[in-house]
Motif scaffolding. Sequence first.
Motif, mmCIF file in Angstrom:
data_model
loop_
_atom_site.group_PDB
_atom_site.id
_atom_site.type_symbol
_atom_site.label_atom_id
_atom_site.label_comp_id
_atom_site.label_asym_id
_atom_site.label_seq_id
_atom_site.Cartn_x
_atom_site.Cartn_y
_atom_site.Cartn_z
ATOM 1 N N LEU A 16 0.833 -1.199 0.000
ATOM 2 C CA LEU A 16 0.000 0.000 0.000
ATOM 3 C C LEU A 16 0.870 1.253 0.000
ATOM 4 C CD1 LEU A 16 -3.039 0.518 0.022
ATOM 5 C CD2 LEU A 16 -2.936 0.712 2.510
ATOM 6 N N ALA A 17 1.950 1.207 0.760
ATOM 7 C CA ALA A 17 2.835 2.367 0.858
ATOM 8 C C ALA A 17 3.528 2.655 -0.466
ATOM 9 C CB ALA A 17 3.869 2.136 1.961
ATOM 10 N N ARG A 18 4.104 1.636 -1.079
ATOM 11 C CA ARG A 18 4.843 1.830 -2.330
ATOM 12 C C ARG A 18 3.951 2.364 -3.438
ATOM 13 N NH1 ARG A 18 8.212 -3.870 -2.430
ATOM 14 N NH2 ARG A 18 9.900 -3.257 -0.999
ATOM 15 N N GLY A 19 2.708 1.919 -3.454
ATOM 16 C CA GLY A 19 1.800 2.354 -4.507
ATOM 17 C C GLY A 19 1.464 3.836 -4.445
ATOM 18 N N HIS A 20 1.776 4.479 -3.303
ATOM 19 C CA HIS A 20 1.430 5.891 -3.161
ATOM 20 C C HIS A 20 2.623 6.738 -2.718
ATOM 21 C CE1 HIS A 20 -2.414 3.734 -2.859
ATOM 22 N NE2 HIS A 20 -2.939 4.815 -3.416
ATOM 23 N N GLY A 21 3.818 6.167 -2.813
ATOM 24 C CA GLY A 21 5.008 6.931 -2.471
ATOM 25 C C GLY A 21 5.109 7.274 -1.003
ATOM 26 N N LEU A 22 4.598 6.409 -0.136
ATOM 27 C CA LEU A 22 4.599 6.655 1.298
ATOM 28 C C LEU A 22 5.480 5.643 2.009
ATOM 29 C CD1 LEU A 22 0.739 7.103 1.768
ATOM 30 C CD2 LEU A 22 2.432 8.945 1.647
ATOM 31 N N SER A 23 5.715 5.910 3.271
ATOM 32 C CA SER A 23 6.399 4.932 4.114
ATOM 33 C C SER A 23 5.358 4.016 4.735
ATOM 34 C CB SER A 23 7.190 5.640 5.215
ATOM 35 O OG SER A 23 6.313 6.262 6.137
ATOM 36 N N THR A 24 5.799 2.834 5.148
ATOM 37 C CA THR A 24 4.864 1.914 5.813
ATOM 38 C C THR A 24 4.380 2.515 7.130
ATOM 39 O OG1 THR A 24 6.750 0.750 6.785
ATOM 40 C CG2 THR A 24 5.822 -0.156 4.747
ATOM 41 N N TYR A 30 -1.959 6.440 9.346
ATOM 42 C CA TYR A 30 -3.258 6.785 8.778
ATOM 43 C C TYR A 30 -4.341 5.840 9.290
ATOM 44 C CZ TYR A 30 -0.933 9.898 5.409
ATOM 45 O OH TYR A 30 -0.227 10.906 4.814
ATOM 46 N N GLU A 31 -3.996 4.580 9.418
ATOM 47 C CA GLU A 31 -4.972 3.638 9.957
ATOM 48 C C GLU A 31 -5.309 3.974 11.406
ATOM 49 O OE1 GLU A 31 -5.455 -1.027 11.272
ATOM 50 O OE2 GLU A 31 -3.703 -0.429 10.079
ATOM 51 N N GLU A 32 -4.275 4.235 12.206
ATOM 52 C CA GLU A 32 -4.502 4.544 13.619
ATOM 53 C C GLU A 32 -5.291 5.831 13.795
ATOM 54 O OE1 GLU A 32 -0.603 4.569 15.259
ATOM 55 O OE2 GLU A 32 -0.338 2.394 15.077
ATOM 56 N N LEU A 36 -7.906 5.442 7.370
ATOM 57 C CA LEU A 36 -8.145 4.170 6.688
ATOM 58 C C LEU A 36 -8.986 3.279 7.584
ATOM 59 C CD1 LEU A 36 -4.557 3.345 5.330
ATOM 60 C CD2 LEU A 36 -6.387 4.628 4.197
ATOM 61 N N PRO A 37 -9.781 2.392 6.998
ATOM 62 C CA PRO A 37 -10.491 1.416 7.821
ATOM 63 C C PRO A 37 -9.479 0.534 8.555
ATOM 64 C CG PRO A 37 -11.280 1.400 5.545
ATOM 65 C CD PRO A 37 -10.032 2.215 5.559
ATOM 66 N N ALA A 38 -9.917 -0.066 9.627
ATOM 67 C CA ALA A 38 -9.024 -0.951 10.379
ATOM 68 C C ALA A 38 -8.595 -2.128 9.515
ATOM 69 C CB ALA A 38 -9.731 -1.447 11.633
ATOM 70 N N ALA A 39 -7.319 -2.450 9.593
ATOM 71 C CA ALA A 39 -6.796 -3.587 8.832
ATOM 72 C C ALA A 39 -7.158 -4.898 9.539
ATOM 73 C CB ALA A 39 -5.280 -3.470 8.713
ATOM 74 N N ARG A 47 -0.529 -6.836 9.803
ATOM 75 C CA ARG A 47 -1.627 -6.140 9.143
ATOM 76 C C ARG A 47 -1.754 -6.612 7.687
ATOM 77 N NH1 ARG A 47 0.529 -2.034 12.446
ATOM 78 N NH2 ARG A 47 -1.016 -0.726 13.513
ATOM 79 N N THR A 48 -3.004 -6.735 7.238
ATOM 80 C CA THR A 48 -3.254 -6.969 5.817
ATOM 81 C C THR A 48 -4.339 -6.004 5.371
ATOM 82 O OG1 THR A 48 -4.912 -8.687 6.260
ATOM 83 C CG2 THR A 48 -2.622 -9.400 5.932
ATOM 84 N N TYR A 49 -4.125 -5.452 4.188
ATOM 85 C CA TYR A 49 -5.063 -4.494 3.621
ATOM 86 C C TYR A 49 -5.683 -5.061 2.353
ATOM 87 C CZ TYR A 49 -2.685 -1.225 6.764
ATOM 88 O OH TYR A 49 -2.168 -0.611 7.863
ATOM 89 N N THR A 50 -6.700 -4.369 1.844
ATOM 90 C CA THR A 50 -7.393 -4.803 0.627
ATOM 91 C C THR A 50 -7.503 -3.625 -0.333
ATOM 92 O OG1 THR A 50 -9.575 -4.189 1.445
ATOM 93 C CG2 THR A 50 -8.765 -6.404 2.028
ATOM 94 N N SER A 51 -8.167 -3.877 -1.443
ATOM 95 C CA SER A 51 -8.382 -2.805 -2.416
ATOM 96 C C SER A 51 -9.198 -1.668 -1.815
ATOM 97 C CB SER A 51 -9.083 -3.352 -3.658
ATOM 98 O OG SER A 51 -10.367 -3.861 -3.320
ATOM 99 N N LEU A 52 -10.043 -1.976 -0.823
ATOM 100 C CA LEU A 52 -10.819 -0.924 -0.163
ATOM 101 C C LEU A 52 -9.893 0.073 0.521
ATOM 102 C CD1 LEU A 52 -13.624 0.155 0.687
ATOM 103 C CD2 LEU A 52 -13.404 -1.232 2.768
ATOM 104 N N HIS A 53 -8.849 -0.444 1.174
ATOM 105 C CA HIS A 53 -7.890 0.444 1.833
ATOM 106 C C HIS A 53 -7.134 1.289 0.800
ATOM 107 C CE1 HIS A 53 -8.565 -2.730 4.863
ATOM 108 N NE2 HIS A 53 -8.377 -1.751 5.741
ATOM 109 N N ALA A 54 -6.814 0.676 -0.322
ATOM 110 C CA ALA A 54 -6.122 1.419 -1.375
ATOM 111 C C ALA A 54 -7.009 2.546 -1.904
ATOM 112 C CB ALA A 54 -5.721 0.486 -2.508
ATOM 113 N N THR A 55 -8.304 2.263 -2.063
ATOM 114 C CA THR A 55 -9.230 3.292 -2.529
ATOM 115 C C THR A 55 -9.367 4.395 -1.488
ATOM 116 O OG1 THR A 55 -10.446 1.590 -3.749
ATOM 117 C CG2 THR A 55 -11.542 3.705 -3.430
ATOM 118 N N ALA A 56 -9.415 4.007 -0.212
ATOM 119 C CA ALA A 56 -9.505 4.992 0.859
ATOM 120 C C ALA A 56 -8.273 5.897 0.872
ATOM 121 C CB ALA A 56 -9.663 4.290 2.205
#
Length: 247
Positions: A16-24, A30-32, A36-39, A47-56
């Motif tokens: 998720l981080a790499r796809g948006h140029g962010l750090s993990t 952002y989740e805390e 973002l919705p809770a992972a 933690r595991t995320y889904t496409s919903l988190h990517a959209t968020a």
Amino acid sequence: MERNPQSRDRLRPVDLARGHGLSTQAVRNYEEAGILPAATRTPHGYRTYTSLHATALRAFLALVPGHGHQRAAAIMRAVNESAADEAFRLIDESHVQLLDDRRTLQAVESALRDLEPGTASEPVEVPGSGGTFIGPLAEKLGIRPATLRKWERAGLVRPRRDPLTGYRVYDAADVRDARLAHQLRRGGYLLEQIAPLIAQVRAAGGLAPLEAALLDWHARLSARGRAMLSWAAELEAYLRERGPSGT
């Protein structure tokens, strides 16, 4: 090694981080923060995320340029808490603020058009013949006297002292400078940015020193307005993906 087919829709924080140029760490933050919705968690606690988190995340990052980080975060928290009406209210407030900022810019331009050359060199007037004290001026501007004293220390206003009472006396040029400082502060300018502009206006007695600042202000407002258009599609996509529980 091939990934488990059942995990194809799962994203690690690093994905998720790499796809948006962010750090993990930013993703975790952002989740805390509720952006973002809770992972979900693996049996080992990862933690595991889904496409919903990517959209968020896309929606949040699209919101920031138009609304600022704090309000964008509040909008996403409201959506994630299934409080869409609150999210829409926050969005409406941003549009109202943008309109207010446009009106402020118009007021600054109007005030500058009214400036007359040479006002900075006019004689200082004392109360009773056109001057004013700190309290009435602060009240008229809707600020605290302490703010005017702070502006004085920053060189934005230069009141003289009454020789008998020692009180600050603001003449017409001081009132003009205070009004300009107040309006430019509302436009987002820092004191250190305003001081040289006012100093140049005093010296030049005209509008030229502020032309570049006003053009920049226009550009920033236009950029905010355009950003508000672009993020709307991303937020709508997130609301659709969340489904009925998110509206």
